[in-house]
Design a protein around this motif. Structure first.
Motif: not given
Length: 276
Positions: A159-170
């Motif tokens: 919805d027009g916002l960048a959202v980080v998925h912490p479990e995928l972020c390295v």
């Protein structure tokens, strides 16, 4: 003896002489390659993300063998990978703290004022040309430059916002360099309490363009007591990542705009908007 035969013999002799010369030159100018470089590269994840600051895994492996870098500087490598490299090189493996990205904005399309935008759908281009469609000059534009830069698919545009998925972020930090608004921070993965706002404007000004902005009411600061878990920076409150709060602070502070959130819940869309 025919001319053709003479030509063939001459060519053969010339080829042999040139071969000897090339061999001697190659041997004289040969660069010795440390076989450990290949061994280290084989033990790396092979992402070639550049998060270590080197051109790729091969360049990083060369730096590790040359003692210009440490195995733990690879943001993608798991603890087992680092231990394997250290054991292979006969060095002590250093523990590394996992860090993940946080986009300091909660202003999606449903909660922000936006104008009509018909330009290039790239954050950096939008900033240079017209600033994008968002009413807040400090918020996420939502065109996905950070998501495009992430080689691990850890950032979603929702919805027009960048959202980080912490479990995928390295923690490769590619997104940090891609964001023209400097919205993205690398924080300890163990911390789950974040303020999803980056605007230094007064609360009343922020609320005119965003319903989920931090208005600087300091309810979270008071709820955290005198432990300095939350830092006051003018009209903006920030998480003290050197002395982070416990997750229960989010519920205890009852943030009126829901700018204070748990990262794990924010990632799955648990926050709809302002509570008041």
């Amino acid at each position: 003896m025919s001319i053709a035969l003479i030509a063939i013999i001459a060519a053969g002799v010339l080829g042999a002489v040139l071969g000897v010369i090339i061999g001697m030159v190659a041997k004289a100018f040969a660069v010795e390659v440390d076989e450990r470089i290949e061994g280290v590269e084989e033990r790396l994840p092979g992402a070639n993300c550049g998060g270590c600051g080197f051109a790729g895994c091969a360049d990083f492996a060369k730096a590790v063998v040359g003692e210009r870098a440490k195995p733990g500087e690879c943001p993608v490598a798991a603890p087992e990978d680092i231990s394997n490299i250290a054991e292979y090189l006969g060095i002590v493996a250093e523990e590394k703290e996992k860090r993940v990205a946080v986009v300091r904005c909660s202003g999606d399309c449903a909660n922000t004022v936006r104008s009509l935008y018909n330009g290039v759908c790239d954050c950096r281009s939008a900033v240079l040309v017209a600033g994008g469609a968002k009413g807040c000059d400090y918020g996420c534009l939502g065109f996905g430059s950070c998501a495009d830069a992430c080689p691990f698919g850890a950032i979603e545009i929702r919805d027009g916002l960048a959202v980080v998925h912490p479990e995928l972020c390295v923690g490769c930090e590619n997104c940090v360099a891609a964001c023209p608004k400097d919205l993205i921070l690398m924080v300890p993965a163990a911390v789950d309490v974040h303020v999803y706002c980056n605007s230094p404007e007064k609360g009343a000004v922020k609320r005119q363009v965003c319903r989920t902005a931090c208005i600087g009411c300091r309810k979270c600061v008071k709820a955290s007591g005198e432990e300095d878990h939350m830092l006051v920076d003018g009209f903006l409150i920030k998480t003290n990542y050197e002395n982070p709060p416990q997750p229960d602070l989010v519920e205890a502070s009852a943030c009126p705009t829901s700018a204070l959130r748990l990262g794990t819940k924010h990632a799955v869309g648990a926050y709809g908007g302002a509570s008041k």
